[in-house]
Design an enzyme around this catalytic site. Structure first.
Site, PDB file in Angstrom:
ATOM      1  N   LYS A   1       0.827  -1.220   0.000  1.00 55.34           N
ATOM      2  CA  LYS A   1       0.000   0.000   0.000  1.00 55.34           C
ATOM      3  C   LYS A   1       0.854   1.259   0.000  1.00 55.34           C
ATOM      4  O   LYS A   1       0.648   2.173  -0.799  1.00 55.34           O
ATOM      5  CB  LYS A   1      -0.907   0.006   1.245  1.00 55.34           C
ATOM      6  CG  LYS A   1      -1.543   1.361   1.529  1.00 55.34           C
ATOM      7  CD  LYS A   1      -2.389   1.353   2.778  1.00 55.34           C
ATOM      8  CE  LYS A   1      -1.664   1.521   4.084  1.00 55.34           C
ATOM      9  NZ  LYS A   1      -1.434   2.893   4.530  1.00 55.34           N
ATOM     10  N   ASN A   2       1.804   1.329   0.932  1.00 53.06           N
ATOM     11  CA  ASN A   2       2.530   2.589   1.085  1.00 53.06           C
ATOM     12  C   ASN A   2       3.499   2.871  -0.061  1.00 53.06           C
ATOM     13  O   ASN A   2       3.873   4.023  -0.277  1.00 53.06           O
ATOM     14  CB  ASN A   2       3.237   2.635   2.451  1.00 53.06           C
ATOM     15  CG  ASN A   2       2.216   2.798   3.578  1.00 53.06           C
ATOM     16  OD1 ASN A   2       1.072   3.177   3.326  1.00 53.06           O
ATOM     17  ND2 ASN A   2       2.617   2.496   4.806  1.00 53.06           N
TER      18      ASN A   2
ATOM     19  N   ARG B   1      -8.925   0.197   4.385  1.00 51.97           N
ATOM     20  CA  ARG B   1      -7.943   1.160   3.881  1.00 51.97           C
ATOM     21  C   ARG B   1      -6.658   0.450   3.475  1.00 51.97           C
ATOM     22  O   ARG B   1      -5.964   0.912   2.569  1.00 51.97           O
ATOM     23  CB  ARG B   1      -7.603   2.189   4.981  1.00 51.97           C
ATOM     24  CG  ARG B   1      -8.654   3.253   5.200  1.00 51.97           C
ATOM     25  CD  ARG B   1      -8.135   4.261   6.193  1.00 51.97           C
ATOM     26  NE  ARG B   1      -6.738   4.545   5.865  1.00 51.97           N
ATOM     27  CZ  ARG B   1      -5.777   4.822   6.741  1.00 51.97           C
ATOM     28  NH1 ARG B   1      -6.049   4.890   8.020  1.00 51.97           N
ATOM     29  NH2 ARG B   1      -4.549   5.037   6.347  1.00 51.97           N
TER      30      ARG B   1
ATOM     31  N   CYS C   1      -4.405  12.849  12.362  1.00 51.69           N
ATOM     32  CA  CYS C   1      -5.238  11.676  12.072  1.00 51.69           C
ATOM     33  C   CYS C   1      -5.319  10.846  13.341  1.00 51.69           C
ATOM     34  O   CYS C   1      -4.835  11.256  14.387  1.00 51.69           O
ATOM     35  CB  CYS C   1      -4.662  10.880  10.921  1.00 51.69           C
ATOM     36  SG  CYS C   1      -3.158  10.049  11.354  1.00 51.69           S
TER      37      CYS C   1
ATOM     38  N   ASP D   1       3.958   0.060  12.175  1.00 57.69           N
ATOM     39  CA  ASP D   1       2.759  -0.505  11.539  1.00 57.69           C
ATOM     40  C   ASP D   1       2.508  -1.958  11.938  1.00 57.69           C
ATOM     41  O   ASP D   1       1.497  -2.541  11.528  1.00 57.69           O
ATOM     42  CB  ASP D   1       2.867  -0.399  10.003  1.00 57.69           C
ATOM     43  CG  ASP D   1       2.846   1.042   9.532  1.00 57.69           C
ATOM     44  OD1 ASP D   1       2.445   1.919  10.319  1.00 57.69           O
ATOM     45  OD2 ASP D   1       3.237   1.292   8.375  1.00 57.69           O
TER      46      ASP D   1
ATOM     47  N   ARG E   1       0.998  14.431  13.166  1.00 60.17           N
ATOM     48  CA  ARG E   1       1.599  14.214  11.851  1.00 60.17           C
ATOM     49  C   ARG E   1       1.763  15.504  11.027  1.00 60.17           C
ATOM     50  O   ARG E   1       1.130  15.677   9.983  1.00 60.17           O
ATOM     51  CB  ARG E   1       0.809  13.161  11.078  1.00 60.17           C
ATOM     52  CG  ARG E   1       0.742  11.852  11.830  1.00 60.17           C
ATOM     53  CD  ARG E   1      -0.007  10.802  11.091  1.00 60.17           C
ATOM     54  NE  ARG E   1       0.771  10.161  10.052  1.00 60.17           N
ATOM     55  CZ  ARG E   1       0.287   9.193   9.282  1.00 60.17           C
ATOM     56  NH1 ARG E   1      -0.942   8.785   9.425  1.00 60.17           N
ATOM     57  NH2 ARG E   1       1.049   8.648   8.366  1.00 60.17           N
TER      58      ARG E   1
HETATM   59  N1  EPU Z   1       6.884  13.994  11.240  1.00 61.04           N
HETATM   60  C1  EPU Z   1       7.102  15.311  11.569  1.00 61.04           C
HETATM   61  N2  EPU Z   1       7.240  16.220  10.547  1.00 61.04           N
HETATM   62  C2  EPU Z   1       7.144  15.869   9.242  1.00 61.04           C
HETATM   63  C3  EPU Z   1       6.909  14.513   8.917  1.00 61.04           C
HETATM   64  C4  EPU Z   1       6.795  13.588   9.939  1.00 61.04           C
HETATM   65  O1  EPU Z   1       7.188  15.654  12.742  1.00 61.04           O
HETATM   66  O2  EPU Z   1       7.262  16.751   8.365  1.00 61.04           O
HETATM   67  C5  EPU Z   1       6.719  13.004  12.320  1.00 61.04           C
HETATM   68  C6  EPU Z   1       5.310  12.376  12.318  1.00 61.04           C
HETATM   69  O3  EPU Z   1       4.382  13.188  12.977  1.00 61.04           O
HETATM   70  C7  EPU Z   1       5.541  11.063  12.995  1.00 61.04           C
HETATM   71  C8  EPU Z   1       6.974  10.693  12.567  1.00 61.04           C
HETATM   72  O4  EPU Z   1       7.571  11.909  12.095  1.00 61.04           O
HETATM   73  O5  EPU Z   1       5.506  11.216  14.383  1.00 61.04           O
HETATM   74  C9  EPU Z   1       7.026   9.654  11.457  1.00 61.04           C
HETATM   75  O6  EPU Z   1       6.303  10.109  10.333  1.00 61.04           O
HETATM   76  P1  EPU Z   1       6.669   9.690   8.844  1.00 61.04           P
HETATM   77  O7  EPU Z   1       6.693  10.937   8.029  1.00 61.04           O
HETATM   78  O8  EPU Z   1       7.861   8.811   8.835  1.00 61.04           O
HETATM   79  O9  EPU Z   1       5.403   8.834   8.436  1.00 61.04           O
HETATM   80  P2  EPU Z   1       4.436   9.083   7.227  1.00 61.04           P
HETATM   81  O10 EPU Z   1       5.189   9.283   5.983  1.00 61.04           O
HETATM   82  O11 EPU Z   1       3.389  10.067   7.596  1.00 61.04           O
HETATM   83  C10 EPU Z   1       4.401   6.552   6.565  1.00 61.04           C
HETATM   84  C11 EPU Z   1       3.359   5.500   6.346  1.00 61.04           C
HETATM   85  C12 EPU Z   1       2.752   5.104   7.678  1.00 61.04           C
HETATM   86  C13 EPU Z   1       3.859   4.581   8.583  1.00 61.04           C
HETATM   87  C14 EPU Z   1       4.973   5.647   8.732  1.00 61.04           C
HETATM   88  C15 EPU Z   1       6.158   5.166   9.536  1.00 61.04           C
HETATM   89  C16 EPU Z   1       2.575   6.076   4.141  1.00 61.04           C
HETATM   90  C17 EPU Z   1       1.466   6.548   3.283  1.00 61.04           C
HETATM   91  N3  EPU Z   1       2.326   6.022   5.465  1.00 61.04           N
HETATM   92  O12 EPU Z   1       3.723   7.648   7.156  1.00 61.04           O
HETATM   93  O13 EPU Z   1       1.832   4.051   7.397  1.00 61.04           O
HETATM   94  O14 EPU Z   1       3.351   4.280   9.847  1.00 61.04           O
HETATM   95  O15 EPU Z   1       5.432   6.039   7.415  1.00 61.04           O
HETATM   96  O16 EPU Z   1       6.691   4.027   8.974  1.00 61.04           O
HETATM   97  O17 EPU Z   1       3.630   5.728   3.645  1.00 61.04           O
HETATM   98  C18 EPU Z   1       0.046   2.622   7.887  1.00 61.04           C
HETATM   99  O18 EPU Z   1       0.265   2.049   6.806  1.00 61.04           O
HETATM  100  O19 EPU Z   1      -0.735   2.150   8.755  1.00 61.04           O
HETATM  101  C19 EPU Z   1       0.720   3.876   8.180  1.00 61.04           C
HETATM  102  C20 EPU Z   1       0.292   4.708   9.125  1.00 61.04           C
END
Ligand code: EPU
Length: 446
Positions: A47-48, A425, A141, A333, A146
């Protein structure tokens, strides 16, 4: 195994069938627990990876074919976001055909972006294609606040003018020659999303971009491989330093998505929690290293039955401690699913969530099923119990819903998992796959 082909493809745009599933918010999954499972499960595409790669397809104003795309509500939402921007998309089984030759707007619609955080990924590609992007802040969310500050700061370092007004991110490069500039960017945290946004933006930038402290998740590497198949120059994806040398344009591609390591991990836990021997394929075993290590600690044996096939041989469940971390650490995850397993393990376990601030909402529901769990800050202290009892429970987010299904499979009696829209989802037809293993589950509408 990863299949990457790089060939020109024909447009295949015909009338659009509806991909979106009916609203499943009110649906539940009824599970009759304690039925042993056996057999094999086919693992769908990640998915991701797909969510980032669909946005990445915007980088090239041609046709793009994505194979091994799972049928998921999040992907249907992402499709709607791209269609709102002018992309033509057709789905044939697990293949998506995207015609990105015409983008009609640089404005992503609020109602869609607010429902799917991943839609923020369109920002970088829109900037490179149109010189401007207007994308609503995705907002918080169910699992945490996030923010997207790291995405924004990186784009600014590459010369974009970015300001946020009335909840909309306005990004522009038209004043600086219409092209982003290569830059050296250190991420304060190895954010998956920020790494992906900046990687995509850098593929068409002027000069070299180096992303330090980059996320190393397999989905980042998959996105980089997809971009490379379109002609991008990227090295180091999958390590903490990624170097991208911008090219003037990218070309059409036919690309196969990697298997979903989280779906794979969830089925391994299904084997462990029901004391059942099951096998899964295709998988890339090294993507599951931290999950396999913990399942072994907890008492299962995981056998490699071929280059992309794993089998779990369950054992007596033992307590262990788990801390979620960016890859190659233990994935957030998989935290909820492993916690469901540890509720039945002999002894005391501690599960620490370090990635998201609000990802323990499954605890209260597991407790309703008889689990003994206390929360202290970001730690859950779990005292193993001899059995769980079926109960009506409410799924609060995607992985929490998977944890409750797993608990239901192991519990005595009947469990009703409500809020199935969360499960849909991210899990491609979970109940059919579970039924194929012999589980007694049934989707019920109100
Ligand atoms: N963060 C910040 N600032 C930013 C970006 C992130 O503070 O600009 C923080 C977030 O708030 C969080 C941490 O950094 O506390 C990690 O966030 P990250 O950006 O790594 O995650 P993401 O890109 O929002 C993706 C996956 C998530 C998965 C995370 C961690 C996708 C679409 N989503 O989210 O997937 O948990 O990486 O591996 O790629 C899921 O599939 O259930 C899911 C939530």
């Amino acid at each position: 195994m990863l299949i990457v082909e790089n060939k020109a493809i024909n447009p295949l745009i015909s009338p659009k069938p509806s991909e979106a599933k009916p609203d499943t918010e009110l649906e539940s999954l009824r599970i009759w627990g304690k039925h042993p499972l056996s057999g094999h499960v086919h693992i769908s595409g990640a998915k991701n990876s797909v969510l980032a790669i669909m946005a990445g397809a915007l980088l090239c104003p041609q046709h793009c074919r994505l194979r091994n795309v799972p049928s998921l509500a999040d992907i249907a939402k992402m499709r709607q976001v791209l269609e709102a921007l002018g992309v033509k998309i057709e789905r044939h089984n697990d293949t998506l055909e995207l015609d990105t030759s015409h983008l009609s707007t640089s404005k992503a619609p609020y109602d869609l972006v607010s429902q799917l955080r991943a839609s923020f990924f369109v920002t970088g590609p829109l900037l490179t294609r149109l010189g401007t992007a207007r994308v609503p802040l995705p907002g918080g969310c169910a699992i945490g606040a996030r923010p997207v500050d790291l995405h924004v700061r990186g784009l600014q370092a590459m010369g974009a003018e970015v300001h946020i007004e009335h909840g909309i991110v306005h990004a522009d490069i038209r004043g600086s020659g219409g092209r982003l500039k290569g830059a050296k960017i250190y991420l304060d945290y190895p954010s998956v999303g920020a790494t992906e946004t900046l990687l995509m933006a850098a593929t068409l930038a002027d000069g070299e971009t180096i992303i330090e402290n980059a996320a190393q998740e397999p989905e980042v590497e998959d996105l980089a491989n997809f971009c490379r198949a379109m002609g991008a120059k990227i090295r180091g994806a999958g390590t903490n330093t990624i170097t991208i040398v911008g090219v003037p344009n990218l070309h059409s591609v036919d690309y196969g998505i990697i298997p979903d390591r989280i779906e794979a991990g969830t089925f391994l836990v299904a084997g462990a929690i029901t004391h059942s021997e099951i096998s899964i394929s295709p998988v890339i075993p090294e993507h599951l290293t931290p999950v396999i290590a913990k399942l072994k600690d907890i008492g299962s044996e995981i056998v490699l039955d071929g280059p992309n096939r794993l089998r779990i041989i369950p054992g007596e469940l033992r307590a262990t401690d788990i801390e979620t971390l960016p890859y190659p650490g233990f994935p957030t995850d998989m935290q909820a699913q492993l916690m469901a397993l540890l509720t039945l393990a002999e002894g005391n376990s501690v599960v620490t969530e370090t990635v998201f601030e609000n990802r323990m909402r499954h605890v209260a529901e597991l407790v309703r099923m008889g689990a003994d769990i206390r929360i202290k800050g970001q730690n859950a202290i779990i005292r193993g119990v001899s059995h769980l009892s079926g109960a009506p429970v409410l799924a609060t987010d995607l992985r929490a819903s998977a944890a409750l299904v797993l608990a239901g499979l192991a519990a005595e009696g009947e469990t009703l998992v409500q809020g199935l829209h969360h499960l849909d989802r991210g899990y491609d037809d979970l109940e059919t796959k579970l039924k194929g293993l012999g589980a007694k589950v049934q989707r019920v509408s109100p």
